[in-house]
Enzyme design. Structure first.
Site, PDB file in Angstrom:
ATOM      1  N   ILE A 211      39.355  32.733  50.050  1.00 45.21           N
ATOM      2  CA  ILE A 211      39.331  33.422  48.751  1.00 45.21           C
ATOM      3  C   ILE A 211      38.879  34.857  48.974  1.00 45.21           C
ATOM      4  CG2 ILE A 211      38.356  33.447  46.419  1.00 45.21           C
ATOM      5  CD1 ILE A 211      37.676  30.464  46.773  1.00 45.21           C
TER       6      ILE A 211
ATOM      7  N   TYR B  55      47.066  50.855  37.039  1.00 47.92           N
ATOM      8  CA  TYR B  55      46.573  49.472  37.166  1.00 47.92           C
ATOM      9  C   TYR B  55      47.702  48.504  36.818  1.00 47.92           C
ATOM     10  CZ  TYR B  55      44.068  45.104  36.552  1.00 47.92           C
ATOM     11  OH  TYR B  55      43.678  43.781  36.664  1.00 47.92           O
TER      12      TYR B  55
ATOM     13  N   LYS C 243      49.571  45.604  39.187  1.00 48.48           N
ATOM     14  CA  LYS C 243      49.682  44.177  38.863  1.00 48.48           C
ATOM     15  C   LYS C 243      51.144  43.751  38.685  1.00 48.48           C
ATOM     16  CE  LYS C 243      45.507  42.819  39.368  1.00 48.48           C
ATOM     17  NZ  LYS C 243      45.172  41.758  40.332  1.00 48.48           N
TER      18      LYS C 243
HETATM   19  P1  NDP Z   1      35.096  41.515  39.638  1.00 44.35           P
HETATM   20  O1  NDP Z   1      34.847  42.991  39.656  1.00 44.35           O
HETATM   21  O2  NDP Z   1      34.031  40.634  39.102  1.00 44.35           O
HETATM   22  O3  NDP Z   1      35.487  41.011  41.089  1.00 44.35           O
HETATM   23  C1  NDP Z   1      36.293  41.763  41.946  1.00 44.35           C
HETATM   24  C2  NDP Z   1      36.191  41.180  43.348  1.00 44.35           C
HETATM   25  O4  NDP Z   1      37.077  41.906  44.207  1.00 44.35           O
HETATM   26  C3  NDP Z   1      34.793  41.307  43.922  1.00 44.35           C
HETATM   27  O5  NDP Z   1      34.446  40.111  44.579  1.00 44.35           O
HETATM   28  C4  NDP Z   1      34.926  42.443  44.924  1.00 44.35           C
HETATM   29  O6  NDP Z   1      34.063  42.206  46.025  1.00 44.35           O
HETATM   30  C5  NDP Z   1      36.381  42.293  45.373  1.00 44.35           C
HETATM   31  N1  NDP Z   1      36.882  43.553  45.881  1.00 44.35           N
HETATM   32  C6  NDP Z   1      37.095  44.691  45.183  1.00 44.35           C
HETATM   33  N2  NDP Z   1      37.504  45.664  45.997  1.00 44.35           N
HETATM   34  C7  NDP Z   1      37.545  45.125  47.254  1.00 44.35           C
HETATM   35  C8  NDP Z   1      37.860  45.644  48.533  1.00 44.35           C
HETATM   36  N3  NDP Z   1      38.223  46.920  48.703  1.00 44.35           N
HETATM   37  N4  NDP Z   1      37.792  44.820  49.595  1.00 44.35           N
HETATM   38  C9  NDP Z   1      37.416  43.547  49.438  1.00 44.35           C
HETATM   39  N5  NDP Z   1      37.095  42.990  48.251  1.00 44.35           N
HETATM   40  C10 NDP Z   1      37.156  43.778  47.181  1.00 44.35           C
HETATM   41  O7  NDP Z   1      36.435  41.337  38.803  1.00 44.35           O
HETATM   42  P2  NDP Z   1      37.321  40.047  38.448  1.00 44.35           P
HETATM   43  O8  NDP Z   1      36.737  38.808  38.959  1.00 44.35           O
HETATM   44  O9  NDP Z   1      37.615  40.126  37.016  1.00 44.35           O
HETATM   45  O10 NDP Z   1      38.643  40.419  39.238  1.00 44.35           O
HETATM   46  C11 NDP Z   1      39.261  39.573  40.169  1.00 44.35           C
HETATM   47  C12 NDP Z   1      40.768  39.733  40.077  1.00 44.35           C
HETATM   48  O11 NDP Z   1      41.198  39.345  38.775  1.00 44.35           O
HETATM   49  C13 NDP Z   1      41.263  41.164  40.282  1.00 44.35           C
HETATM   50  O12 NDP Z   1      42.445  41.116  41.056  1.00 44.35           O
HETATM   51  C14 NDP Z   1      41.574  41.627  38.863  1.00 44.35           C
HETATM   52  O13 NDP Z   1      42.564  42.621  38.828  1.00 44.35           O
HETATM   53  C15 NDP Z   1      42.059  40.327  38.247  1.00 44.35           C
HETATM   54  N6  NDP Z   1      42.021  40.247  36.805  1.00 44.35           N
HETATM   55  C16 NDP Z   1      40.858  40.493  36.111  1.00 44.35           C
HETATM   56  C17 NDP Z   1      40.859  40.430  34.727  1.00 44.35           C
HETATM   57  C18 NDP Z   1      39.655  40.753  33.907  1.00 44.35           C
HETATM   58  O14 NDP Z   1      39.803  41.054  32.710  1.00 44.35           O
HETATM   59  N7  NDP Z   1      38.447  40.683  34.441  1.00 44.35           N
HETATM   60  C19 NDP Z   1      42.073  40.027  34.006  1.00 44.35           C
HETATM   61  C20 NDP Z   1      43.216  39.798  34.825  1.00 44.35           C
HETATM   62  C21 NDP Z   1      43.175  39.880  36.178  1.00 44.35           C
HETATM   63  P3  NDP Z   1      33.215  43.323  46.785  1.00 44.35           P
HETATM   64  O15 NDP Z   1      32.916  44.414  45.810  1.00 44.35           O
HETATM   65  O16 NDP Z   1      31.994  42.585  47.245  1.00 44.35           O
HETATM   66  O17 NDP Z   1      34.092  43.733  47.904  1.00 44.35           O
HETATM   67  C1  8X3 Z   2      42.642  42.816  33.438  1.00 43.14           C
HETATM   68  C2  8X3 Z   2      43.030  42.701  32.006  1.00 43.14           C
HETATM   69  O1  8X3 Z   2      43.764  43.987  29.954  1.00 43.14           O
HETATM   70  O2  8X3 Z   2      41.987  44.958  31.279  1.00 43.14           O
HETATM   71  O3  8X3 Z   2      43.718  42.695  34.278  1.00 43.14           O
HETATM   72  O4  8X3 Z   2      44.235  44.974  32.086  1.00 43.14           O
HETATM   73  S1  8X3 Z   2      43.262  44.245  31.322  1.00 43.14           S
END
Ligand code: NDP
Ligand code: 8X3
Length: 250
Positions: free
Chosen positions: A7, A151, A155
């Protein structure tokens, strides 16, 4: 035999919740992220449920990403399930004033990082003729909203890559799918707004999806029988109808 899942982005939000969900189900874990202390804390918490190995690398660094995965210890070398989750939004600005650094971060992490990690894992899956890849997309991969420009592009790219992977890996019996959530209450908005005060209001006035809600759907996808592949899931909280329509009680 127990399966092993790798993961990315396991240090917070959806990735961390997925690690907990998988651990409960006895799936061995390879957890990746840049924040080492968090990886260690999560490893300690989950080791009573399953075997956990941590990999501390930035998905932007292709050499580091590939080396980390290629040098996994024997017991974690076989990756049965890859969850490409690492990613974030950086900024929310109109295209004419957007920051090039933000654009680079989103394309380098959300798109190229996903490709680098996949490149390191896919050969062992094609060799074994089995495996399951889930890419975390977004509703932003299905529609574009104001100021979402790059962004949303990143996606959309994730969803196009998912479809491409599914086609190319079809002869090998490898499952490929995407889970695309709308608003999820994680550290996402703190990162998007660089810890600015705009982040405080994003999830106010409605109940957003929680990371666990998404993790449960990811586990549902990976726990289907061999002939079933969940190709694409778009999920919202009840208050959200699309990227710009959210029923808020303020
Ligand atoms: P978080 O910010 O909570 O988590 C993001 C994760 O990505 C962290 O574990 C971070 O770990 C890791 N990460 C970021 N940049 C890097 C990097 N350069 N190298 C390695 N790891 C990285 O956000 P979410 O859990 O919400 O996001 C997870 C996924 O879900 C993303 O792809 C996001 O686009 C997607 N998503 C989120 C939504 C939302 O509304 N929250 C909706 C739809 C999709 P660390 O900083 O320790 O490296
Ligand atoms: C995260 C959801 O609506 O902020 O992907 O783009 S939104």
């Amino acid at each position: 035999m127990k399966k092993t899942a790798l993961i990315t982005g396991a240090t917070s939000g959806i990735g961390e919740a997925t690690a907990y969900e998988f651990a409960k189900q006895g799936i061995n874990l390879v957890l990746c992220g840049r924040r080492l202390q968090r990886l260690k804390t999560i490893q300690k918490a989950l080791e009573r449920l399953t075997d956990v190995h941590i990999l501390n690398f930035d998905v932007r660094d292709k050499a580091e990403a590939i080396k980390a995965i290629e040098t996994l210890p024997k017991d974690f070398k076989q990756i049965d399930i890859l969850i490409n989750n690492a990613g974030n939004a950086h900024g929310l600005d109109p295209i004419q004033t957007g920051s090039i650094d933000d654009w680079d971060a989103m394309m380098d992490i959300n798109v190229k990082g996903l490709l680098y990690v996949s490149k390191a894992v896919i050969p062992q899956m094609t060799e074994r003729k089995s495996g399951h890849i889930i890419n975390i997309g977004s509703s932003a991969g299905k529609e574009v909203y104001p100021k979402g420009n790059v962004y949303c592009a990143s996606k959309h790219a994730v969803l196009a890559i998912t479809e491409g992977m599914r086609i190319d890996l079809n002869p090998f019996g490898i499952k490929v799918g995407a889970i695309s959530p709308g608003l999820v209450e994680t550290e996402f908005s703190k990162v998007r707004f660089k810890n600015g005060k705009e982040a405080d209001s994003v999830y106010k006035g409605f109940k957003a999806l929680q990371a666990k809600d998404v993790a449960e759907v990811i586990y549902f996808a990976v726990s289907r029988p061999p002939h079933v592949n969940i190709a694409d899931v778009l999920m919202f909280c009840t208050a959200q109808a699309n990227s710009i329509t959210v029923k808020k009680e303020l």
